[in-house]
Structures are given as structure tokens and as C-alpha cells.
Design an enzyme around this catalytic site. Sequence first.
Site, PDB file in Angstrom:
ATOM      1  N   HIS A   1      -3.699  94.982   5.387  1.00 19.96           N
ATOM      2  CA  HIS A   1      -2.748  95.631   6.298  1.00 19.96           C
ATOM      3  C   HIS A   1      -2.717  94.969   7.677  1.00 19.96           C
ATOM      4  O   HIS A   1      -1.760  95.163   8.435  1.00 19.96           O
ATOM      5  CB  HIS A   1      -3.098  97.104   6.487  1.00 19.96           C
ATOM      6  CG  HIS A   1      -2.876  97.950   5.278  1.00 19.96           C
ATOM      7  ND1 HIS A   1      -1.707  97.916   4.553  1.00 19.96           N
ATOM      8  CD2 HIS A   1      -3.686  98.852   4.656  1.00 19.96           C
ATOM      9  CE1 HIS A   1      -1.801  98.761   3.545  1.00 19.96           C
ATOM     10  NE2 HIS A   1      -2.991  99.337   3.570  1.00 19.96           N
TER      11      HIS A   1
ATOM     12  N   ASP B   1      -3.907  96.459  -4.679  1.00 21.49           N
ATOM     13  CA  ASP B   1      -4.224  97.666  -3.918  1.00 21.49           C
ATOM     14  C   ASP B   1      -3.045  98.636  -4.021  1.00 21.49           C
ATOM     15  O   ASP B   1      -1.885  98.221  -4.089  1.00 21.49           O
ATOM     16  CB  ASP B   1      -4.471  97.297  -2.457  1.00 21.49           C
ATOM     17  CG  ASP B   1      -5.022  98.445  -1.627  1.00 21.49           C
ATOM     18  OD1 ASP B   1      -6.235  98.438  -1.351  1.00 21.49           O
ATOM     19  OD2 ASP B   1      -4.242  99.347  -1.245  1.00 21.49           O
TER      20      ASP B   1
ATOM     21  N   HIS C   1      -1.723 100.411  -1.856  1.00 20.28           N
ATOM     22  CA  HIS C   1      -0.876 100.329  -0.672  1.00 20.28           C
ATOM     23  C   HIS C   1      -0.313  98.914  -0.527  1.00 20.28           C
ATOM     24  O   HIS C   1      -0.986  97.936  -0.843  1.00 20.28           O
ATOM     25  CB  HIS C   1      -1.677 100.683   0.594  1.00 20.28           C
ATOM     26  CG  HIS C   1      -2.303 102.047   0.546  1.00 20.28           C
ATOM     27  ND1 HIS C   1      -3.615 102.234   0.176  1.00 20.28           N
ATOM     28  CD2 HIS C   1      -1.786 103.269   0.793  1.00 20.28           C
ATOM     29  CE1 HIS C   1      -3.892 103.528   0.225  1.00 20.28           C
ATOM     30  NE2 HIS C   1      -2.798 104.175   0.589  1.00 20.28           N
TER      31      HIS C   1
ATOM     32  N   ASP D   1      -7.849 101.437  -5.099  1.00 22.82           N
ATOM     33  CA  ASP D   1      -7.416 102.792  -4.786  1.00 22.82           C
ATOM     34  C   ASP D   1      -6.246 103.247  -5.662  1.00 22.82           C
ATOM     35  O   ASP D   1      -5.743 104.363  -5.494  1.00 22.82           O
ATOM     36  CB  ASP D   1      -7.063 102.952  -3.309  1.00 22.82           C
ATOM     37  CG  ASP D   1      -6.350 101.759  -2.728  1.00 22.82           C
ATOM     38  OD1 ASP D   1      -5.986 100.846  -3.494  1.00 22.82           O
ATOM     39  OD2 ASP D   1      -6.140 101.725  -1.507  1.00 22.82           O
TER      40      ASP D   1
END
Length: 731
Positions: free
Chosen positions: A144, A184, A186, A277
Site C-alpha cells: 500500500h 493480498d 486488498h 488476508d
Amino acid sequence: MAAPPGDNERPRVGLLYDERMCAHTTPDGEIHPECPERIRSIWKKLESEGIPQRCIILDAKMAEDKHIAYVHSAKHIKLIKSISSKEFDSRRQRIASKFNSIYLNKGSSEAAYLAAGSVIEVSEKVAKGDINSGIAIVRPPGHHAEPDEAMGFCLFNNVAIAANFLLNEKPELGIKKILIVDWDVHHGNGTQKMFYDDPRVLFFSVHRFDYGSFYPSGDDGAYFMIGEGPGAGYNINIPWEHGQCGDSDYVAAWDHILIPVAKAYNPDIILVSAGFDAAIDDPLGGCCVTPYGYSLLLEKLMPFAQGKIVMALEGGYNLNSIANSVLSCAKILLHEEVVGSSRSPAFESTWDILKAVRHELKGYWPALNIKLPQSLLASRGRPRPPEVTYSSSESEVEMDKGINTAENVEDGKFAEDLILPLSKLDLDEDCDGINASSKLQIEGHSSQCESCHDPQTLIPSDIIASSFTWRSSLSKIEVWYASYGSNMWKPRFLCYIEGGKTGEEIMEGLRFGMEDVVEKEDWWQEKEEVLLLAFRNGRRVVQGMTVPCSGSLDKSLPRSIIWKVLPHRLLFGRSYTRTWGKGGVAFLNPERDTSEKAHLCMYRITLEQFNDVLAQENSLHQEDGAIQRMVSPLLDVDILNYVAKNKSTRLETIKDGWYSTVLYLGEEDNVPILTMTCSASDIQCFKSGEFPTSAPSRDYMNTLVNGLVEGKQLTEAAATAYVDDAASRRL
């Protein structure tokens, strides 16, 4: 570094873990999902299975500033490097609060440098051939982190730093093409931005998206974000519409997108942003990938790049799931058996998304220009989970004409005679502004106050007839009209298309075949039947709306309807409107704000219809007069291109209207997304108090809530709270 004794045929798998990275913790000891136990639990699990003894143990190293500087600004590097020093003791928490989902403490600097340096170390060893593959168990995560901003638990972008190190610092290693696979849950927004125009890196991210509402929110993770310039086609997003995606959904994305593209790209090394995740039982992801599922995904990558794969840990917040998933991946790299099975079929929405992605990218990757096997599509798999919101392609037009949007995407049949995509419109590169004063002829009357506006019928048939040429042209161009106000409720929006109103009209107009339904005094108790009869008699009605809309000349219903959540501030301003009476109406702050979320209902209509909606909206909300006749468009192709290039423009011809600014919000299916709102100067007037802010009236509130509930965005209570919050907060 020493190879383990014994089996010389065993693949040389590097494994890196360093307890010093556990020093990055919350400063006050609060429980946080991104905690040191994440990597400790992984290491303990690997030790219990004897994995370190079968691998080559690598030592962690600190990254050098010059290597980090390939992707991060000098200012950002200086901050992360210094944040753990004593001089920052009193300011550390305040600085962390300025970032999105970040905490900082005395151990943060060292951990961040170790995480980045360790991924470099493993990547270099794999690139050299010292080891076949490697696993970097590092934290804080990185994908991120953007060039000048820490966010989403990430301080440095570890994988991006390692990729640039191989490409720019070590040309002798022969690494010219890198595949980054980010699984991931996200979206890897930071990594995407760092390589968006770089064909040396093929970035593939599969993530939960929820139409832009899932972290990190916004459009960056949308499937139409494919790269730009020389990097066009080298950025691939697979955005899940909802949670609960599992092994079969991810395997489908591999088999029908990633693997065909990877074969054509032929990378020299693969870096995996290995967040876990999306694993089953993860508290943040909401997906259902099993440890066996992750092993399948990794195994499918091993035939590429001679098996040169580097796994760098990203997210993953269920300690059991993350430990078991890394264990399964380690066994695959060691060529050991992983036991498991995946039985549930993929979701219907998964096939829709994969078809849309393939359509978007087939011009860059010929392998995607082949239809998915009908045997896959014949059995559509699981329906979308009932509790989630999803894109709707169901409209009366599609049902009447038998249009199947998903099949049209795959076949590429977007019919040139029906739609002229924005990408094919002529763009004047030298245009630095638009004055649309010649686009509209205005006749109006002055008004003494907001409450005295008396809108007139906007588009008489004789005027429309004289403007047939532009209407014919714009009727072949489609746009998405994104509504965040009362038009979120479909019946309200159709007033602008078909013409109509409500309230007083029904009370006065029971003569239109409704006299026998109910008595005047209690007619609303039977509102559904009244509304149905009103519609059958050519009247579109909406509760509380007392002023009629003239409608569009083209009364075709929207081709499709979808919802998005975008990072803009919703607010309610003004104090009275003729349409709704006392109370404020919705506006969208033209400036993006990643801390905000606004629900928007998007209708796919023609540019001709959008002009009619724009004119009506501003006639109903205008300071000093009423637009009466439109002999030429408010928004033609030239202005549309200008808006797309500059993201917004204020139309001079309706500058006194409350919705005089047109915003460009990106594209969906290669069709531009537009909305209308107030100008930036009006926002300043709301902030200063020159223009009042006010909560919506009861009827207006009911309409907003109806739209959000019937659009399956929020429950009634949540929708009411959403509107109340937007109306009550100060700008």
C-alpha cells in the site's frame, strides 16, 4: 548461508526471518491486527514442521537509502528513517495520525529498513541462482505504501523496492522482465502506481473491491486500470465484487487471465506480494481461500521464470490461517506434497469479472481474445452472496430486448452504431478551457429569492425538432450518469427521462384513472397501487416531489444500472427548493478525499439524455432564472473530452445553476462516468457560511433512503445514518 545437509536434489529454497522486525508495535500496547505475532506464528509453524532444516537460511539486511529512492521520495525516506529517534518521541503519534491506517513506535524505522532490505536480499539471491526460490517473512508489509505516503500498515513498498533494485541496480543479473503477483485481499495501490507506465513490470493484483468501497477504496483497483503509455496492458486488476471468494474463484483467475498472460510475457523472475488476508477466517478479508488453495496458486506459477519465485509477506491477520498458508507454500517450493481439495464452484460474478477483464485486455494479450469455454459458462456456479451489493445489468430495456451484457462484453459487441467509446473521441490536446456560452440559448425571468423559482418546461417539441442534428449525434454516445442524491432512487431518476412529478399532481390528478382507488385524505396509505396506476397512465410519480420534470425527448430506459462508492464528500446545502420544499439538497465535493465515501447509483444512458437531465436539474435549481429552451447541447463531444482530460469543468451557460460543474469519475466498460455538482467556489461558500447548509426534508430523506435500500447498498437504518452524518458534519 549454508545449504542443508542431505538430499542434493531438493530445491534450494531460501528462508528469511528476523526477530528484530517484531520491534515495530503499537506505541501504547493496544491490540492491532498488524502485530508481531503474525510473523512469529509463521516461524513457529515452519519450525514445528522442520521447514527451516530443509531450506537455506538467509540473513536479514537493512535496505540502503539509494535503493529505496527508486520508488520513494527523499522526504518520505527521511521521515521513516528518523521516526524512531528520540527527537520524535513527542510527535510520533501525531505524525502517524496524519496517515491512513498507520502506527509508529521506536522500532518502526529499523523494522521498515529490515523488511525492505530482506526482500532485496532474497530477490538478489534468487536472481543470481544461489537459490531456486525464496520466502521473506517480513513486516511491516509494503504494497500500500505510495511514493510519498505510508498507508495501510505499510511504511516502505518492499516488493517495489526489490523489483527496481533488480532492474536498475543489477543489470548483470539479466532480469529485464518481472511479474509481480499480488494476491493480498486488498489492492496493491502503491505497487500499481510505481509501475503503471513501466512495461518491464507486469503487475497482477487479485483483490476484493466491492465496487471501490473496500480498502483502499476508489477506482485504482478497478479492472479498467490497465496501465498507461508504454505500460498500457501491463497492469491487470481482478476486482472481486464481494467477499466469500475462495479457491475456485482464484484458480479461475489464474487459469483464464494470469497464466495465459504470463506465458506470453515470459518473465525472468516472479515476485509474489503474498498477503494471506483472503484466507479463510481472516478478520479483515472476508474471503475463503484455504492453505491448499494458496499452494495451488503458487504451483501454477512455478513453470515460469525457471521457478525463480520470491514470496514476500504482505497482509494476513488470522494467525492460524497465515501460518498454515505459508507452510503450504513452503512445501510447494520444496516440491513436497500438500493435501487438500477445492469443491465449491466459482461465483457467477467471478465469471462476469473475468470476462470483463479479458475484454479490456484482449487488445494487448491475444491469448485473452478467445472466448471462455461454453462448458464453463453453461453452469454459472454459485450465485452472489445474498447479503452483498452487486452490479445490476437488469433494466427494462435489457429485459425487453434480450440483451445479455456479459456476453456482449466477451464478444466485443459494443455496437459502433450504439456507442462511441470515450477512447475513440477526438481530443483537442491544445484545449486549456471551454466556454460553452454558445451552447445554450437562455430565456428566463429574475427571481427575488430561492423560494420563488418557477421552473418552466425545458424542452418544447418545436425547439427539440430544430436541434435534431446534435441530438442524433449524441444519441450514439453512451455515458454513465452517477447520482448521489434523490436520483439514486430509480423512480425519481426516471422522472427526468419520462417526465413526471408527484404529491400535488396526484392529489389534483386522480382524474387520470385513479379516482376509485382511494379517498383523497388517505390516498398515500395505498401508495403502491396509486403509483402503479399513475405509471400506467403515463405519469411517473415520486413521494414529496411537487414540481414536474419535463423528461427527455429520448425516453429509453437506462441500459444498465450499477453502484459505486467513491472517495468524495457528500454534503447537504441550501435551505429551500421548489422540488422538495424546506431543507437542503445533496452536493458532492468536487475534490477527491480518500477519507470519505459517497454512494453513487450509475445509470448507463446516452449523452443526449445526460444533457436533458443536466438542463432539468439546473432549471430546478437556479439562482436568477429558468432555462427554457435548449437548441444546442450543454455538454457536447468537445466538452466531454475536456472534462475527461481535466476531470471537471464548470459550464458557463448554467453557472447560476446549483449543479453547473460536471465531474469525470473515470470509466466503466470503456464508458465515461459523469456526475454533476456545485462548483469549487460554492464549496468555499458553504464552508464560510455564505451559503447555508441544511438537513434534507423528510420527503427528500425518504427518497435518498429508498434509493440506498432498494439499490442494496445499506439497510434502512444504515442509510438514514449515512445521510444524517453527511448533513450534520461541518465542512
